[in-house]
Design a protein around this motif. Structure first.
Motif, PDB file in Angstrom:
ATOM      1  N   TYR A  10      48.643  30.005 -20.084  1.00  0.00           N
ATOM      2  CA  TYR A  10      48.810  28.612 -20.529  1.00  0.00           C
ATOM      3  C   TYR A  10      49.757  27.787 -19.656  1.00  0.00           C
ATOM      4  CZ  TYR A  10      46.320  29.815 -24.804  1.00  0.00           C
ATOM      5  OH  TYR A  10      45.358  30.204 -25.698  1.00  0.00           O
ATOM      6  N   SER A  11      50.590  28.441 -18.887  1.00  0.00           N
ATOM      7  CA  SER A  11      51.565  27.709 -18.072  1.00  0.00           C
ATOM      8  C   SER A  11      50.876  26.746 -17.114  1.00  0.00           C
ATOM      9  CB  SER A  11      52.420  28.701 -17.278  1.00  0.00           C
ATOM     10  OG  SER A  11      53.358  28.011 -16.475  1.00  0.00           O
ATOM     11  N   GLY A  12      51.321  25.500 -17.127  1.00  0.00           N
ATOM     12  CA  GLY A  12      50.814  24.494 -16.208  1.00  0.00           C
ATOM     13  C   GLY A  12      49.494  23.873 -16.597  1.00  0.00           C
ATOM     14  N   LYS A  13      48.935  24.258 -17.744  1.00  0.00           N
ATOM     15  CA  LYS A  13      47.633  23.734 -18.156  1.00  0.00           C
ATOM     16  C   LYS A  13      47.767  22.517 -19.081  1.00  0.00           C
ATOM     17  CE  LYS A  13      44.587  27.736 -17.650  1.00  0.00           C
ATOM     18  NZ  LYS A  13      45.437  28.587 -16.856  1.00  0.00           N
ATOM     19  N   THR A  14      46.731  21.691 -19.067  1.00  0.00           N
ATOM     20  CA  THR A  14      46.633  20.570 -20.000  1.00  0.00           C
ATOM     21  C   THR A  14      45.752  21.000 -21.165  1.00  0.00           C
ATOM     22  OG1 THR A  14      46.898  18.918 -18.251  1.00  0.00           O
ATOM     23  CG2 THR A  14      45.871  18.184 -20.305  1.00  0.00           C
ATOM     24  N   ILE A  15      46.305  20.930 -22.370  1.00  0.00           N
ATOM     25  CA  ILE A  15      45.644  21.454 -23.568  1.00  0.00           C
ATOM     26  C   ILE A  15      45.479  20.320 -24.571  1.00  0.00           C
ATOM     27  CG2 ILE A  15      45.760  23.206 -25.381  1.00  0.00           C
ATOM     28  CD1 ILE A  15      47.926  24.588 -23.510  1.00  0.00           C
ATOM     29  N   LEU A  16      44.352  20.300 -25.262  1.00  0.00           N
ATOM     30  CA  LEU A  16      44.131  19.310 -26.304  1.00  0.00           C
ATOM     31  C   LEU A  16      43.839  20.012 -27.627  1.00  0.00           C
ATOM     32  CD1 LEU A  16      42.389  15.917 -26.187  1.00  0.00           C
ATOM     33  CD2 LEU A  16      41.685  17.542 -27.969  1.00  0.00           C
ATOM     34  N   GLU A  27      50.840  23.674 -35.922  1.00  0.00           N
ATOM     35  CA  GLU A  27      51.475  24.948 -35.568  1.00  0.00           C
ATOM     36  C   GLU A  27      50.962  25.463 -34.229  1.00  0.00           C
ATOM     37  OE1 GLU A  27      54.340  27.919 -36.334  1.00  0.00           O
ATOM     38  OE2 GLU A  27      53.970  25.959 -37.265  1.00  0.00           O
ATOM     39  N   ILE A  28      49.700  25.195 -33.921  1.00  0.00           N
ATOM     40  CA  ILE A  28      49.183  25.515 -32.584  1.00  0.00           C
ATOM     41  C   ILE A  28      49.995  24.761 -31.537  1.00  0.00           C
ATOM     42  CG2 ILE A  28      47.218  25.264 -31.021  1.00  0.00           C
ATOM     43  CD1 ILE A  28      45.380  25.590 -33.437  1.00  0.00           C
ATOM     44  N   VAL A  29      50.233  23.491 -31.779  1.00  0.00           N
ATOM     45  CA  VAL A  29      50.999  22.664 -30.837  1.00  0.00           C
ATOM     46  C   VAL A  29      52.406  23.223 -30.659  1.00  0.00           C
ATOM     47  CG1 VAL A  29      52.004  20.383 -30.458  1.00  0.00           C
ATOM     48  CG2 VAL A  29      49.659  20.577 -31.321  1.00  0.00           C
ATOM     49  N   ARG A  30      53.075  23.555 -31.759  1.00  0.00           N
ATOM     50  CA  ARG A  30      54.443  24.093 -31.674  1.00  0.00           C
ATOM     51  C   ARG A  30      54.486  25.365 -30.830  1.00  0.00           C
ATOM     52  NH1 ARG A  30      53.929  22.946 -37.237  1.00  0.00           N
ATOM     53  NH2 ARG A  30      55.025  21.019 -37.831  1.00  0.00           N
ATOM     54  N   ASN A  31      53.522  26.255 -31.051  1.00  0.00           N
ATOM     55  CA  ASN A  31      53.491  27.513 -30.314  1.00  0.00           C
ATOM     56  C   ASN A  31      53.161  27.301 -28.849  1.00  0.00           C
ATOM     57  OD1 ASN A  31      53.384  30.351 -32.090  1.00  0.00           O
ATOM     58  ND2 ASN A  31      53.050  28.513 -33.292  1.00  0.00           N
ATOM     59  N   LEU A  32      52.239  26.399 -28.571  1.00  0.00           N
ATOM     60  CA  LEU A  32      51.867  26.148 -27.174  1.00  0.00           C
ATOM     61  C   LEU A  32      53.018  25.555 -26.379  1.00  0.00           C
ATOM     62  CD1 LEU A  32      48.241  24.742 -27.622  1.00  0.00           C
ATOM     63  CD2 LEU A  32      48.880  26.941 -26.609  1.00  0.00           C
ATOM     64  N   LEU A  33      53.874  24.775 -27.025  1.00  0.00           N
ATOM     65  CA  LEU A  33      55.020  24.184 -26.332  1.00  0.00           C
ATOM     66  C   LEU A  33      55.929  25.244 -25.726  1.00  0.00           C
ATOM     67  CD1 LEU A  33      56.362  21.112 -28.360  1.00  0.00           C
ATOM     68  CD2 LEU A  33      55.547  21.167 -25.994  1.00  0.00           C
ATOM     69  N   GLU A  34      55.943  26.438 -26.322  1.00  0.00           N
ATOM     70  CA  GLU A  34      56.794  27.526 -25.831  1.00  0.00           C
ATOM     71  C   GLU A  34      56.193  28.228 -24.615  1.00  0.00           C
ATOM     72  OE1 GLU A  34      57.825  30.224 -28.941  1.00  0.00           O
ATOM     73  OE2 GLU A  34      58.153  28.632 -30.415  1.00  0.00           O
ATOM     74  N   LEU A  35      54.952  27.852 -24.247  1.00  0.00           N
ATOM     75  CA  LEU A  35      54.244  28.553 -23.178  1.00  0.00           C
ATOM     76  C   LEU A  35      54.165  27.743 -21.893  1.00  0.00           C
ATOM     77  CD1 LEU A  35      51.368  30.050 -25.376  1.00  0.00           C
ATOM     78  CD2 LEU A  35      53.465  31.165 -24.604  1.00  0.00           C
ATOM     79  N   GLU A  80      39.435  13.948 -20.625  1.00  0.00           N
ATOM     80  CA  GLU A  80      39.528  13.873 -19.170  1.00  0.00           C
ATOM     81  C   GLU A  80      40.679  14.749 -18.660  1.00  0.00           C
ATOM     82  OE1 GLU A  80      39.955   9.862 -17.910  1.00  0.00           O
ATOM     83  OE2 GLU A  80      37.972   9.222 -18.609  1.00  0.00           O
ATOM     84  N   GLY A  81      40.361  15.650 -17.728  1.00  0.00           N
ATOM     85  CA  GLY A  81      41.393  16.479 -17.106  1.00  0.00           C
ATOM     86  C   GLY A  81      41.945  17.582 -17.986  1.00  0.00           C
ATOM     87  N   VAL A  82      41.276  17.895 -19.099  1.00  0.00           N
ATOM     88  CA  VAL A  82      41.761  18.933 -20.021  1.00  0.00           C
ATOM     89  C   VAL A  82      41.239  20.301 -19.597  1.00  0.00           C
ATOM     90  CG1 VAL A  82      41.577  19.786 -22.398  1.00  0.00           C
ATOM     91  CG2 VAL A  82      42.050  17.369 -21.972  1.00  0.00           C
ATOM     92  N   ASP A  83      42.113  21.311 -19.675  1.00  0.00           N
ATOM     93  CA  ASP A  83      41.735  22.680 -19.342  1.00  0.00           C
ATOM     94  C   ASP A  83      41.216  23.455 -20.555  1.00  0.00           C
ATOM     95  OD1 ASP A  83      42.644  22.758 -16.501  1.00  0.00           O
ATOM     96  OD2 ASP A  83      44.605  22.372 -17.418  1.00  0.00           O
TER      97      ASP A  83
END
Length: 331
Positions: A10-16, A27-35, A80-83
């Motif tokens: 997940y590092s460096g990726k754009t996630i929606l 909660e998905i957002v909170r967890n992804l912020l740590e990655l 647009e531009g989402v991984d």
């Protein structure tokens, strides 16, 4: 503890995250912020929920997007531009979907099709669709619409042609303490002195905490290759035992003795099942045991794992175990 492979992926990726202001989405957002992602776009039609989440997280990696999955044009711009996309937006309450079936189709079916279409058109890397065990042998509108959303997602892997997008689903049971689930309803009833309302003495459900659900979702994002339906191994509970355990734990907190809180049987609601299933009998031919989860895919499995896929027949948590789960996730 977060696995190193999660960071690497997940590092460096754009996630929606669609439905990103909801219980699971946030909660998905909170967890992804740590990655260490590059950015997390949080799309929801709940303006207040987006504002509150933005204030809570206070991160320059968060991008809050007001939009509805029924609006494909909005999705095209947002993607647009989402991984990676995690699609958590849905109408999930069984009785509400029964009384609003056309809207359930617009959100859960057409909305999901819009997400899949926009992901293809914008060349997104992976799209993970959040599903429910109510898709298995559905008897209600919510389950039927989510089943079609699952089938659209899996079949999109054949429809996509040469596009790179990978489509997979995550299917799980009742998430304890999520909005509108039985735990906050019981909490409020106990707080008000009862009665705690149960629809049927025999009702059973597969249950999991929000952290468990989100952990599965994030893991699925890493290992998904297309076609899979990921199913977490979950314990089952008798709802009556859950109610009794919550009365024991919460009534003293709210100034009552446990024996003062009565339980009332009110009968099954429209579209409600006595038990849930993780998969149907035909799917058992296509399931692999992957440790903490099962993986349904398109290849026939030569040796079937032993699975208690019916919440009525599965091993139930006892009262002490239920209390431990409540303390970990809900109280």
């Amino acid at each position: 503890m977060i696995e190193e492979s999660f960071f690497n992926f997940y590092s460096g990726k754009t996630i929606l995250v669609t439905g990103g202001a909801g219980s699971i989405g946030s909660e998905i957002v909170r967890n992804l912020l740590e990655l260490d992602p590059k950015a997390i776009r949080v799309l929801d039609n709940n303006e207040t929920g987006l504002f509150e989440l933005e204030q809570e997280l206070n991160s320059d990696k968060i991008r809050t997007l007001i939009g509805d999955i029924r609006d494909k044009e909005r999705l095209m711009r947002a993607f647009e531009g989402v991984d990676i996309i995690f699609h958590a937006a849905a109408l999930k309450h069984v009785p509400l979907c029964e009384y609003n079936p056309f809207d359930a189709v617009k959100t859960n079916v057409i909305g999901t099709q819009n997400v899949l279409d926009a992901a293809l058109d914008q060349n997104v890397g992976k799209a993970i669709v959040i599903s429910t065990d109510k898709t298995v042998n559905p008897v209600n509108v919510m389950g039927a619409t989510k089943l079609l959303a699952e089938r659209l997602t899996i079949s999109a892997n054949y429809y996509k042609g040469d596009k790179k997008t990978v489509f997979s689903c995550v299917r799980f049971g009742n998430v304890l303490d999520s909005r509108g689930s039985v735990v906050p309803i019981f909490k409020n009833q106990i707080k008000n002195g009862g009665p705690v309302t149960i629809t049927d003495y025999e009702m059973t459900r597969f249950v999991m905490g929000i952290p468990q659900a989100v952990g599965l979702i994030i893991k699925a994002g890493v290992i998904a290759e297309g076609n899979e339906i990921f199913i977490l191994k979950m314990p089952a509970v008798n709802i009556i035992d859950l109610a009794k355990a919550m009365i024991d734990e919460l009534s003293p907190i709210y100034g009552y003795k446990p024996e003062e809180i009565k339980i009332e049987i009110i009968g099954k609601r429209l579209g409600e099942k006595l038990f849930e299933e993780l998969m149907n009998e035909d799917e058992l031919d296509y399931v692999m045991d992957n440790g903490d989860l099962y993986i349904l895919n398109s290849e026939r499995v030569l040796k079937k794992p032993e699975i208690h896929y019916n919440s009525n027949n599965a091993l139930k948590l006892n009262k002490k175990q239920i209390k431990d789960v409540l303390k970990n996730y809900c109280i």
